[in-house]
Design a protein around this motif. Structure first.
Motif, PDB file in Angstrom:
ATOM      1  N   GLN A 178     -27.889   6.963  59.210  1.00 12.35           N
ATOM      2  CA  GLN A 178     -29.309   6.849  59.566  1.00 12.35           C
ATOM      3  C   GLN A 178     -29.712   5.383  59.600  1.00 12.35           C
ATOM      4  O   GLN A 178     -29.004   4.508  59.109  1.00 12.35           O
ATOM      5  CB  GLN A 178     -30.167   7.598  58.560  1.00 12.35           C
ATOM      6  CG  GLN A 178     -29.853   7.217  57.130  1.00 12.35           C
ATOM      7  CD  GLN A 178     -30.896   7.718  56.180  1.00 12.35           C
ATOM      8  OE1 GLN A 178     -31.990   7.161  56.118  1.00 12.35           O
ATOM      9  NE2 GLN A 178     -30.580   8.768  55.440  1.00 12.35           N
TER      10      GLN A 178
ATOM     11  N   GLN B 148     -32.664   2.584  58.609  1.00  9.04           N
ATOM     12  CA  GLN B 148     -33.799   2.349  57.713  1.00  9.04           C
ATOM     13  C   GLN B 148     -34.517   1.104  58.199  1.00  9.04           C
ATOM     14  O   GLN B 148     -33.908   0.044  58.323  1.00  9.04           O
ATOM     15  CB  GLN B 148     -33.296   2.141  56.280  1.00  9.04           C
ATOM     16  CG  GLN B 148     -32.582   3.360  55.731  1.00  9.04           C
ATOM     17  CD  GLN B 148     -31.746   3.041  54.521  1.00  9.04           C
ATOM     18  OE1 GLN B 148     -31.532   1.876  54.179  1.00  9.04           O
ATOM     19  NE2 GLN B 148     -31.252   4.080  53.865  1.00  9.04           N
TER      20      GLN B 148
ATOM     21  N   ARG C  32     -38.096   5.936  58.547  1.00  2.00           N
ATOM     22  CA  ARG C  32     -37.030   6.473  59.386  1.00  2.00           C
ATOM     23  C   ARG C  32     -37.328   6.262  60.863  1.00  2.00           C
ATOM     24  O   ARG C  32     -36.446   6.296  61.704  1.00  2.00           O
ATOM     25  CB  ARG C  32     -36.843   7.972  59.103  1.00  2.00           C
ATOM     26  CG  ARG C  32     -36.313   8.260  57.714  1.00  2.00           C
ATOM     27  CD  ARG C  32     -34.883   7.794  57.548  1.00  2.00           C
ATOM     28  NE  ARG C  32     -33.997   8.416  58.533  1.00  2.00           N
ATOM     29  CZ  ARG C  32     -33.464   9.619  58.377  1.00  2.00           C
ATOM     30  NH1 ARG C  32     -33.708  10.313  57.296  1.00  2.00           N
ATOM     31  NH2 ARG C  32     -32.668  10.126  59.292  1.00  2.00           N
TER      32      ARG C  32
END
Lengths: 227, 840
Positions: free
Chosen positions: A124, A126, A139
């Motif tokens: 992911q 950040q 996010r």
């Protein structure tokens, strides 16, 4: 001639049409950087189409009209086809591309653009906002619309790549290094981002959203998102 | 030794005598084959098997991507599929395929009876087969490499790929690479030395020029990857942090080393295919090639340029734009030598009387596909566009247009062209044409659309995609195209089987070609030429029909069988003047034995049985002593007759014999590896994060004694050859070398043990790697000196026959030079680290 022009415009229309429906399309630019690159692409595309047609015409002529092809002396084939023509074309193209590339760099400018950090970890992104009192991470990447933004791209584990195709080219997130890419969304809205460097089993899932806000709403949107 | 030229028997008798010497035995004796025709065919058939495996993997990929959100395979398996597809196609299909073609054709085109080192050919084949098998079998156990064919660190490092998967890639590919480098050295030496008398460099057929350039590129292009793989395996197995940014390593070092190999690799694959085209086009245009010299200049330029482009695979890693500009311009310029070749081919067709046949159909396919690949290549060389297209399906499309267009289409043409040579049967063309169109249409449908898929933002290496990105119809059509392409290849395979089975026999030179490979019976005999030609014109303009009959009748050089020995001729490198007689080793199981032992080293390392690996490594080296044991002659013979009234010395009595040159090129490859290591050490110092290190490596004064010992050893090695040249007893000098080299090993071991923990920081790890390099070379020197002693005892060394001693000199000189450079760098490191604040 007219029919050829019609074919060309139809092809271009079809390409653009199908591209419009795609949220990751580089052919549907929404910022100056992606627009400049898309222009470069169309210039190269149409030149290539012409060159390809010429090459095939030469090949066909050799086969069907050998007499015509034989009127050009052997040495001339190599000097013109191999050296002169590609040499001239490439010089122009390289110059144009370098000029384009130079304009896209994150040079220091008068109004220092906001800097946002994008940190890639498996799997992911950040985003944090040091200039807004280090809020985050979020996010979703929030940016102000209509102005350049510098994204500082880093990685916490393996190599990732930060790519928002409608706004700008990609830049790799390499552990131990910090890279900068300047992006700009001309209008407020939502843009799709993706990790472009293979980073393991979750590579496919490493998508992210970019929200471009009216500049005056930007800071609040970030704080809201961070909560 | 008699001064009389042996008599030339009748053609039938000559054939029987030569066949007895050169032929490969039946049954299990096939495992002892060293013949280039046999091994060339094995290489090509094995490569086609791997091509089929790679194609099957591609089909699984296309099945998964045909529809959005497909659940056919998950990411774990998909990552193995695409990693293996790339690895198999690059390392197990393309490279071995071109090697196989070169091995099969080169001696025949150059007018020699075999390659320079037949046992090395066989060893290379076994290494390839074993290495490839290890890689492919790993799939069956579900532990295939899954970090991509490019193996970017840190993803491929221990913390993120803890299993055996990455080790299989590193060790298996390195194993295959060793085979590739040895083949490259062999091809280089063969082209430079084993040509028919009179064939000067500027009379060589273009295919030989292409292969010479390719082989030299392999000699200098593969070592960076071999080094990178060794360093990464050291990191994975023992924690030496060359690529770990937290301990002074840098993931970008891997990318540099990988693409330093990876970009030349593209041209290494393309050039042999272009060489095949330059051979076939004149045949079908029915005239000599246009621009022979322009083509040679173009490919030499291409070779140099290709080593200066690697960064265009790294336009998005954050290198300053000005530096990128240089690589961008270089990447665009490389289009020019390519264009020169294409227009030379077009001009040949324009000024000839082109006639149609199946190979021409594939060459037409090549033109279309490769031109598109070239155009998109120029696009990708432009930095801003590259930053959008990089790692998207646009690149997938581009690379397939270049590699399939630039390699597969020409190779398919070559298959149809040389298949009659291999089988001795004429082609039946009934299904060749539909097979071509299926391949051509299927290919373009699959990959042309991918340009658009990429521009619409589809990144590479994702195992599935949601439906709302607009890629559905493109992917579905690409998959349909992929299956059409597969049907085409299946039809092609059927076609080949039919040709083997039903083709009619023909006499000689079915295409009316004018190169030497057709001046022999087809199928070729094991010895290729019953006698060797004298070349008096450019070797792409000879008349195989007339010459072939003369050579078969034994009217050329060496038209006889002598002493049961495999004999061929060597010439002066540039002028092609007849220089010496080469005696080649006969069929033997030794290559199989050595390759089996080398494979055991690889397997033991793979399963972390390091004691076993060391034992097998010693056994491998010992097996090479067996190779050397009976090579050469035990008496001085002086010039011997070679036919046509000419006399030349045998190879063991000349200075520049083929093993000597092989050593020179092997050390060149080795030097490139060493230079890459030094580059790596300095790169980390200059660029890597987490510098300066907490502790500085200081191996103490042992370090300075080691290069001194290496220099002394090199001087003594020269002294030994000097004594030998005057007929004296050189054995004591060789004993001295054995002792000094043994001492060097001890010194370096002491230096290594004085180092701080090499897993602590990349600085210490690079110092340890340089010391390890020196250690291995001292050990190598030890072996060369031992070999000299062994050869001397066997009576293989005399004042005239000094090769073992001169090889030892080369090795010791090289060791001393690299030893001094390595020691200086290690010694300078503390100072360099002190300067860091100033330079960064």
């Amino acid at each position: 001639m007219k029919s050829i022009a019609r074919i060309f415009s139809t092809v271009a229309a079809l390409l653009t049409l199908s591209a419009c429906a795609a949220p990751l399309s580089t052919l549907d630019p929404a910022g100056p950087s992606a627009t400049a690159i898309s222009t470069l692409w169309w210039v190269m595309f149409w030149s290539s189409v012409v060159i390809f047609i010429l090459m095939m015409a030469v090949l066909t002529t050799i086969w069907l009209r050998p007499g015509l092809a034989r009127t050009v002396r052997p040495g001339k084939w190599i000097i013109y086809g191999g050296l002169a023509v590609p040499g001239a074309l490439l010089t122009v193209l390289v110059g144009f591309a370098l000029y384009t590339g130079e304009r896209l760099l994150a040079h220091p400018i008068e109004d220092a653009p906001p800097r946002i950090s994008a940190h890639g970890v498996m799997w992911q992104w950040q985003f944090s906002y040091p200039e807004l009192g280090d809020v985050g991470p979020t996010r979703v990447l929030h940016i102000p619309a209509g102005q350049p933004v510098d994204i500082l791209v880093t990685s916490g584990d393996v190599v990732h790549s930060f790519w928002v195709p409608r706004l700008a080219g990609k830049i790799d997130a390499i552990p131990g290094h910090e890279n900068v890419v300047r992006i700009q969304a001309d209008r407020p809205g939502s843009y799709q981002g993706v990790c472009a460097e293979f980073c393991g089993n979750g590579h496919t899932r490493m998508l992210f959203q970019v929200e471009a806000h009216e500049p005056e709403l930007y800071a609040n949107a970030v704080r809201e998102a961070a909560q | 030794m008699t001064d009389l030229t042996p008599e030339t028997p009748s053609p039938i008798r000559l054939h029987k005598q030569l066949e007895r010497i050169w032929g490969t035995g039946p049954g299990l004796q096939r495992l002892a084959a060293v013949n280039h025709t046999v091994i060339g065919k094995r290489f090509m058939i094995t490569a086609f098997v791997f091509f089929a495996i790679g194609g099957l993997l591609a089909m699984l990929i296309r099945a998964q991507l045909a529809t959005p959100n497909a659940a056919f395979v998950g990411p774990e398996l998909y990552n193995q599929l695409f990693s293996m597809h790339g690895t198999v196609m690059m390392f197990l299909f393309a490279i071995p395929m071109l090697e196989g073609l070169a091995i099969y054709l080169l001696p025949k085109m150059l007018g020699a009876r075999d390659l320079a080192f037949p046992r090395l050919t066989a060893y290379g084949y076994w290494c390839y087969l074993f290495g490839g098998t290890i890689i492919v079998v790993s799939m069956l156990f579900g532990v295939a490499p899954d970090s991509g064919w490019f193996m970017y660190t840190p993803l491929s490092s221990q913390p993120y790929t803890p299993g055996i998967n990455a080790d299989i890639w590193l060790l298996g590919v390195t194993f295959v690479e060793i085979s590739a480098v040895s083949a490259a050295i062999e091809i280089t030496v063969t082209i430079l030395k084993l040509r028919a008398p009179g064939m000067s460099l500027n009379r060589m057929p273009l295919f030989a020029w292409y292969m010479l350039v390719t082989a030299l590129m392999m000699v200098f292009g593969f070592p960076p990857l071999i080094l990178g793989s060794i360093l990464l395996e050291l990191e994975r197995a023992f924690g030496l942090p060359f690529f770990d940014p937290e301990r002074g390593g840098d993931p970008l070092l891997w990318q540099h080393l990988f693409w330093l190999f990876g970009h030349p690799e593209v041209y290494i694959i393309f050039l042999p295919a272009a060489g095949a085209i330059s051979t076939m086009i004149p045949v079908f245009a029915q005239r000599k090639i246009v621009g022979y010299h322009a083509i040679i200049a173009a490919i030499v330029a291409l070779a140099f340029l290709s080593f200066g482009l690697w960064v265009h695979h790294m336009f998005t890693v954050g290198i300053p734009h000005l530096a990128l500009a240089f690589f961008s311009a270089a990447s665009a310029i490389v289009a020019i030598p390519t264009a020169v070749q294409i227009f030379a081919w077009l001009a040949t067709l324009a000024h000839g009387r082109p006639r149609f046949d199946i190979p021409m159909l594939y060459i037409f396919g090549f033109f279309v596909v490769f031109v598109i690949g070239g155009l998109t290549g120029v696009m990708l060389a432009m930095v801003p566009f590259n930053q959008q297209a990089h790692d998207s399906y646009f690149v997938v499309a581009h690379l397939h247009y270049v590699l399939v267009g630039g390699f597969v289409f020409p190779m398919l043409a070559a298959v149809y062209f040389w298949l009659p040579h291999i089988t001795g049967r004429q082609s039946v063309h009934r299904i060749s044409v539909p097979a071509f169109w299926l391949i051509f249409i299927g290919f373009n449908l699959t990959f042309f659309l991918m340009h658009l898929t990429g521009l619409m933002g589809m990144p590479r290496r994702i195992y599935t995609y949601p439906s709302n990105f607009g890629w559905d119809w493109l992917n579905l059509l690409s998959s349909v195209g992929g299956f059409i392409l597969t049907m085409g290849f299946a039809l092609f395979a059927v076609d080949l089987i039919l040709q083997f089975r039903f083709g009619r026999h023909f006499r000689r030179n079915i295409w009316k070609a004018s190169t030497l490979d057709w001046a022999m019976p087809t199928r070729p005999t094991s010895y290729a030429f019953a006698s060797l030609p004298k070349i008096e014109e450019r070797a792409d303009g000879i008349d195989p029909d007339r010459l072939g009959a003369e050579l078969a009748a034994g009217k050329g050089y060496l038209g006889f069988a002598r002493n049961n020995r495999m004999e061929t001729l060597a010439v002066d490198m540039t002028t092609g003047r007849l220089e010496h007689l080469v005696v080649l080793p006969n069929a033997t199981y030794l290559p199989l034995l050595s390759a089996g032992l080398t494979g055991s080293v690889v397997l033991c390392t793979l399963f972390k049985l390091y004691i076993g690996a060391i034992v097998f490594a010693i056994a491998t080296v010992s097996s090479f002593f067996l190779w050397s044991r009976t090579t050469g002659l035990t008496t001085d013979s002086g010039p011997v007759p070679v036919g046509n009234g000419e006399f030349v010395p045998p190879d063991v009595e000349v200075d520049g014999s083929t093993p000597w040159w092989a050593m020179v090129f092997a050390l060149s490859a080795n030097g490139t590896l060493f230079a890459s290591l030094i580059f790596g050490a300095l790169y980390l110092w200059l660029v890597a994060p987490a510098w300066p290190p907490a502790e500085i490596a200081d191996p103490g004064f042992w370090l300075w004694l080691a290069p001194v010992a290496m220099i002394v050893s090199s001087i003594v090695a020269r002294w030994a050859t000097g004594i030998n040249r005057q007929g004296g007893n050189f054995a004591p000098a060789l004993f001295a070398i054995v002792i000094i080299d043994g001492l060097t090993i001890v010194l370096i071991s002491l230096a290594l043990s004085a180092l701080p923990d090499p897993t602590a920081h990349a600085h210490i790890a690079t110092v340890a790697a340089i010391l390890g390099y020196g250690w291995l070379h001292a050990a190598g020197g030890f072996c060369f000196a031992l070999n000299g002693l062994m050869k001397a005892r066997g009576g293989y060394v005399s004042a005239r026959r000094s090769l073992p001693l001169r090889l030892s000199v080369l090795w010791h000189d090289y060791t001393a030079v690299t030893g001094v450079i390595g020691a200086l760098l290690i010694g300078a490191m503390p100072m360099l680290i002190g300067m860091l604040e100033g330079v960064r």
